[in-house]
Scaffold this motif. Structure first.
Motif, short mmCIF file in Angstrom:
data_model
loop_
_atom_site.label_atom_id
_atom_site.label_comp_id
_atom_site.label_asym_id
_atom_site.label_seq_id
_atom_site.Cartn_x
_atom_site.Cartn_y
_atom_site.Cartn_z
N ARG A 45 78.87 25.10 95.97
CA ARG A 45 79.76 25.82 95.07
C ARG A 45 79.37 27.28 94.91
NH1 ARG A 45 80.87 20.63 93.03
NH2 ARG A 45 78.70 20.52 93.65
N GLN A 73 62.36 5.95 88.54
CA GLN A 73 63.12 6.01 87.30
C GLN A 73 62.51 7.04 86.34
OE1 GLN A 73 65.87 4.19 86.62
NE2 GLN A 73 66.02 5.35 84.72
N THR A 76 63.23 10.56 87.50
CA THR A 76 64.62 10.93 87.22
C THR A 76 64.79 11.34 85.76
OG1 THR A 76 65.23 9.23 88.80
CG2 THR A 76 67.01 10.21 87.54
N GLU A 77 64.22 10.54 84.86
CA GLU A 77 64.33 10.87 83.44
C GLU A 77 63.67 12.22 83.16
OE1 GLU A 77 65.17 8.44 80.82
OE2 GLU A 77 65.59 6.79 82.21
N LEU A 83 68.35 19.32 85.93
CA LEU A 83 69.15 19.22 87.14
C LEU A 83 70.15 20.36 87.26
CD1 LEU A 83 69.91 15.41 87.60
CD2 LEU A 83 68.53 16.90 89.04
N LEU A 90 69.40 15.72 93.63
CA LEU A 90 68.47 14.59 93.62
C LEU A 90 69.18 13.35 94.15
CD1 LEU A 90 65.88 13.03 92.50
CD2 LEU A 90 67.19 12.78 90.41
N THR A 91 68.62 12.73 95.18
CA THR A 91 69.18 11.46 95.65
C THR A 91 68.07 10.44 95.78
OG1 THR A 91 68.87 11.83 98.02
CG2 THR A 91 70.86 12.73 97.08
N ILE A 92 68.43 9.20 95.54
CA ILE A 92 67.46 8.11 95.62
C ILE A 92 68.05 6.98 96.44
CG2 ILE A 92 66.13 6.45 94.27
CD1 ILE A 92 66.14 8.38 91.98
N GLY A 93 67.33 6.60 97.49
CA GLY A 93 67.77 5.50 98.34
C GLY A 93 66.72 4.41 98.43
N MET D 1 68.35 5.55 79.32
CA MET D 1 68.30 5.57 80.79
C MET D 1 69.42 6.41 81.37
SD MET D 1 67.53 2.10 82.94
CE MET D 1 68.67 2.44 84.28
N ILE D 2 69.08 7.21 82.32
CA ILE D 2 70.04 8.09 82.97
C ILE D 2 71.00 7.24 83.81
CG2 ILE D 2 70.30 10.03 84.54
CD1 ILE D 2 68.59 10.86 82.32
N THR D 4 73.26 6.57 86.95
CA THR D 4 73.43 7.05 88.32
C THR D 4 74.60 6.33 88.97
OG1 THR D 4 71.94 5.38 89.23
CG2 THR D 4 70.95 7.47 88.58
N ILE D 66 75.97 15.00 101.04
CA ILE D 66 76.16 13.92 100.08
C ILE D 66 77.63 13.95 99.68
CG2 ILE D 66 75.34 12.91 97.90
CD1 ILE D 66 73.12 13.39 100.01
N ASP D 94 73.42 4.74 101.86
CA ASP D 94 73.73 4.76 100.43
C ASP D 94 72.60 5.42 99.66
OD1 ASP D 94 76.16 3.50 100.52
OD2 ASP D 94 75.28 1.50 100.42
N VAL D 95 72.95 6.28 98.72
CA VAL D 95 71.95 6.82 97.79
C VAL D 95 72.53 6.84 96.38
CG1 VAL D 95 70.61 8.27 99.40
CG2 VAL D 95 72.69 9.17 98.34
N GLU D 96 71.60 6.80 95.41
CA GLU D 96 71.98 6.97 94.01
C GLU D 96 71.87 8.44 93.64
OE1 GLU D 96 72.62 4.26 91.71
OE2 GLU D 96 72.89 3.37 93.72
N VAL D 97 72.85 8.95 92.92
CA VAL D 97 72.74 10.33 92.43
C VAL D 97 73.06 10.37 90.93
CG1 VAL D 97 73.45 11.32 94.65
CG2 VAL D 97 75.14 10.91 92.86
N VAL D 98 72.54 11.39 90.27
CA VAL D 98 72.90 11.65 88.88
C VAL D 98 74.11 12.58 88.88
CG1 VAL D 98 72.00 12.53 86.69
CG2 VAL D 98 70.45 11.47 88.35
N ARG D 99 74.96 12.47 87.93
CA ARG D 99 76.16 13.30 87.86
C ARG D 99 76.98 13.25 89.15
NH1 ARG D 99 74.89 18.64 87.61
NH2 ARG D 99 73.23 17.93 88.97
N LYS D 102 79.97 15.58 90.89
CA LYS D 102 79.80 16.77 91.73
C LYS D 102 80.23 16.54 93.17
CE LYS D 102 76.44 19.68 92.44
NZ LYS D 102 75.13 20.27 92.71
N ASP E 94 68.56 1.31 105.67
CA ASP E 94 69.80 0.89 106.33
C ASP E 94 70.76 2.07 106.43
OD1 ASP E 94 69.16 -1.75 106.77
OD2 ASP E 94 69.86 -2.38 104.78
#
Ligand SMILES: Nc1ncnc2c1ncn2[C@@H]1O[C@H](COP(=O)(O)O)[C@@H](O)[C@H]1O
Ligand SMILES: Nc1ncnc2c1ncn2[C@@H]1O[C@H](COP(=O)(O)O)[C@@H](O)[C@H]1O
Ligand SMILES: Nc1ncnc2c1ncn2[C@@H]1O[C@H](COP(=O)(O)O)[C@@H](O)[C@H]1O
Ligand code: NA
Ligand code: NA
Ligand code: NA
Lengths: 103, 315, 315, 103, 103, 315
Positions: A45, A73, A76-77, A83, A90-93, D1-2, D4, D66, D94-99, D102, E94
């Motif tokens: 952006r 976890q 992330t908190e 952020l 931030l990505t978590i797999g 807890m955030i 995702t 992403i 696959d990944v987990e993201v916050v917000r 976006k 994966d």
């Protein structure tokens, strides 16, 4: 067959000058290791950027960390409040690792 | 005289870099090499400054130049901050960050000015390198104080460390001290690299800076008309204050011009990284675009000539 | 005379690079540094060419050399295309991509030839640098036209941009113009870097090119006997045409030899990147292996001497 | 807890000169950001290669993006025809993201 | 809709001088391709390190390989004995790929 | 005399690097540039050595120096191994790996010693460059044999390849041969880069080595008091043996001092990479910290002066 366990693969894209600050957060939640991956360029952006050793401020880096779910976890908190203001990605797999007790 | 400046290869390579970026050429200087050149340039000017001071000795002139340089770096951000908040419409955080850049200095602008002045028979005093090093980081303190006023920063130690152990400060001061210890004779064997090759390297470095400045401008989405105007007005004001201050404390014309150019220049090495670290909420798109995209080319192409003439008029 | 060439340090470093790669040594030149050297070399030859033209002025010789260079770059791909499809057995896409490489030129082959010729008292005219820049990119147009004949390419604007704003074209032409503006006097202060250091840098750069060329050959899985033969026959034909054309328009021996070497050389900087972009279906394994793995070393070690002697016979 | 959400992590290994073309495809399907990761060397059916700044043509880059599932799907459809001729390597995880809004 | 299949994304962080040895293991289990990702720095139990071209020995690299489950399994078995002595970091995740028969 | 050494710019830049790392400055030399400088330095000393040997011819002195160098590299690891296992408390694997480092040599220590000796009017013989190249890799064989005694290594071919095709061996020997072939006249055109620029580049390279050595020391978690002491005792012993051996075979003072410095120096380029490959179980934290973090700075700051004086006393 080798036994593997599931751990979290955390990837944080961050401005290089902010790396030490994020590593501090990682140590605080007891994440034991990290690796910095070289990013050449990117866009979003806010427009595009290239790696730039001269001014330094425009460079970004990926922090790669393998950790168990609890630590991921907790991290992330810990960094969620920043952020936006730090412009982090931030990505978590999920990944399988051998000898999961290390993480 | 501006014609003289504009036909020097050093400036022409800068213009070539601007041109290449504006026509969207894929010309690029590898970053590692550009960084290496900036290290070389800082080591070289540090050494030369140290040798000159070893010849001339510590003088009252040197001491007063150091004091005035420190003061300019500390105080210019206040003026900039006022203009940036009132005219530029920036919030306190962004204005503090930008103000720090304008209090600090640009090493390349200094080096280019020194080359151009020397080419016109006007050599600034050797201790101006020390002034350059002294002006780099104090502005960071002022900028942060302006941005955070009222809120105590938790990271005072980190800040002081940044001010004194910053890469360019260490390198400039270190090379300066080495130059003083080694003196003219000790310099002789390393002279071919650090002295003779200097101008050529500066050409290639300015080619890269032209590319970087223009790309910054093209990619920026954060500049508006008011900020563009301020990025030209701030160096005009700061530079005039610098020339005036230099002349008042009795500097020769070349040194007063150089002090003006230092005051007019804005940092794009030490300060941006420090701000990203200490003020992560501030928007780097604003401060980099202003200092690197506008003020830097303005000073290289127009400012150097302008403040030299101003110093001539005042001196 | 080939012995003279082969005992020059410049060529010996190239052979050392080839040797190191063939014995699978881990010797490697950092890529950023190799790129930096290629930028330095282009800036240096551009500057020197510009200064020489500033001295000699624009002449009819220059204009006719420019026209003949342009024509060679545009037309040589047609001949190459015919041979590559009929003898080489390549399809239209691959043949067009390879043909573009052989119409274009290799900057390093030019620079090495200039050094070796000058070392033998045969200086090619200063404007040959302009011819070099002119020959770099027109072949891209011909190669694409041959590959795509019948099919209209949607990307004409992008192509023209590539032809004119290509990094090496901008740098060569830009430095050439800077050399013309600055002239001999303006060049003096930057001479130590760009002139005195030149041959030494060329040694290190050719060391790297030797490594790159040999590794390309070792890793290639795309070459067959016919393509290897063509990668030697094409420079022989193109080089002879170049020498002949140069002699016919009345060039001196050194310049005609240089034109032959330009015609014989194949691009491995501007064209491969352009082809990867404009003809992604073409196989880079073929064009890089031929131009970089075979034609480049052939020209450096044999071609330069050969075309110089041919020009001597014709002239 | 955030909180995702799950998003797609798209990785495309591509010859560096082709990067602009792929970014165009990404913009066309409305993917908002991208990062280029530096690849030093590699090997496959076509032999090995190293990063090489001089000729440039032999260099490869990883494009990391992403995006949500729809955009990832649309991108795959858009570039599938070129996968072979451009010699692309495309992976989606696959990944987990916050917000997540976006992406 | 383009058909995709699931494959394994193998990431091995390893000291750069050991890369050839690991690639040999990968070839032995018939993995067809690999890419080397540039790592700038890192830290763990043994302290921190930075990329360092001069001595070379302190540099690390990520080997990225896409392979099917069987090959990934075979590779894990093959290198498990060295995980400790070579100080490797091995993760397996994966990913979806198009034209899975390649891997 | 140590004061002379310590005020030379070359050493001062090294000290600046150490200082910057110890105050945790963010000063950093781009790795690609540091690697490029090390390639430049090796090419330059190889060339110069070859030219000197081309002048003086192959002599008995050269042959005996080569033999003694080879023997030192092969045998010194045995002594080191004994001390490392008995006093240092290392296991066989780690001790073998460290011992290989101390049998091999440090190119930068050699280059710095040559500069300092030459600056004092004591030029070591040209063939010492060949001795340097000969001493680099044989110690790898001894170190591996010590580590693996009893166990047959499966990788003999790979090892021999490492010994002969190692990057620095190829580059030093290759440049040496080029120097011999090209001779003084052939060197003339490349002299500005390889000779005149040499000392300046060495300054910048030692700045980087200072940073690297000190950071290695700071980040190390593997050193204990015994290993620190051994990292100083080993160069003292090896260096004395080297000076003695050189004096006994009739070398001049400067060459005997240089042989001592070579023996005292420990590798941190060729050997660490070879050990990581051939002995992956050995802990790189130990051998890099000892050779790079302690022995290297010790030799640069103290060892060079010490062994020069020892050679003077003995000669
Ligand atoms: N969806 C995305 N995928 C990968 N990288 C991204 C993405 N969005 C943003 N980035 C990276 O994050 C940087 C900042 O993004 P932004 O804050 O949107 O300007 C960009 O320049 C990219 O390098
Ligand atoms: N299975 C794989 N895993 C990771 N990278 C791969 C794989 N296959 C191919 N590559 C990369 O893609 C490039 C081209 O592959 P290919 O088309 O098989 O020659 C290789 O040089 C590698 O960098
Ligand atoms: N949890 C982790 N996540 C990412 N990288 C790691 C992790 N642990 C270790 N590393 C990397 O592996 C290297 C060696 O780790 P160690 O053996 O713990 O010292 C570190 O320097 C990091 O680059
Ligand atoms: Na200022
Ligand atoms: Na040609
Ligand atoms: Na030794």
């Amino acid at each position: 067959m080798i036994e593997t366990v599931t751990r979290k693969r955390i990837e944080i894209l961050v401005d290089t000058p902010l790396v030490p600050r994020l590593l501090k957060h990682a140590r605080d939640v007891d994440i034991s290791g990290w690796s910095l991956i070289h990013v050449d360029a990117g866009g979003g952006r806010d427009g595009a950027w290239q790696q730039d050793d001269v001014t330094g401020a425009a460079a970004k880096t990926i922090i790669l960390m393998i950790a168990n779910e609890n630590k991921a976890q907790a991290l992330t908190e810990a960094i969620a409040p920043f952020l936006n203001s730090y412009r982090l990605l931030l990505t978590i797999g999920d990944v399988e690792v051998v000898r999961g007790e290390k993480f | 005289m501006i014609v003289d400046t504009l036909t020097s290869p050093v400036i022409l390579f800068f213009v070539l870099g601007l041109f290449a970026a504006f026509v969207r050429s894929d010309l690029a200087i590898p970053e590692a090499f550009a960084k290496a050149m900036s290290i070389y340039l800082m080591a070289a000017i540090g050494l030369k400054g140290g040798i000159e001071v070893a010849e001339s000795g510590f003088t009252v002139d040197l001491a007063s130049a150091a004091v005035i340089g420190l003061l300019l770096s500390l105080l210019l951000p206040f003026l900039a901050f006022a203009l940036l908040t009132r005219i530029g419409g920036l919030n306190r955080i962004d204005a503090g960050a930008v103000a720090a850049h304008y209090g600090s200095v640009s090493v390349v602008t200094f080096v280019t000015a020194k080359e151009i002045l020397t080419g016109q028979g006007l050599s600034p005093a050797g201790y101006m390198v020390a002034v350059l090093a002294l002006m780099e980081t104090p502005a960071i303190i002022s900028g942060l104080w302006l941005a955070r006023r009222g809120q105590t920063s938790s990271d005072g130690g980190g800040l002081m460390h940044e001010v004194f152990a910053n890469a360019s400060v260490i390198l400039l001061v270190g090379a300066f001290v080495i130059g003083m210890v080694a003196g003219k004779d000790g310099f002789e064997p390393v002279k071919p690299l650090f002295d003779t090759g200097f101008r050529g390297v500066l050409c290639l470095f300015l080619l890269d800076m032209g590319l970087i400045a223009a790309r910054r401008l093209i990619q920026s989405k954060k500049l508006n008309a008011r900020l563009v105007v301020l990025a030209i007005v701030l160096p005009l004001i700061n530079g005039s204050i610098g020339v005036l201050a230099g002349t008042l404390i009795g500097m020769d014309v070349a040194s007063a011009a150089t002090l003006g150019i230092l005051a007019a220049s804005a940092s794009y090495i030490a300060v941006p990284a420090a701000m990203r670290m200490a003020l992560p909420e501030a928007d780097p798109g604003i401060y980099l675009s202003m200092s690197l995209g506008i003020t830097f080319p303005f000073n290289i192409i127009i400012g150097i000539t302008l403040f030299t003439q101003l110093a001539g008029l005042m001196g």
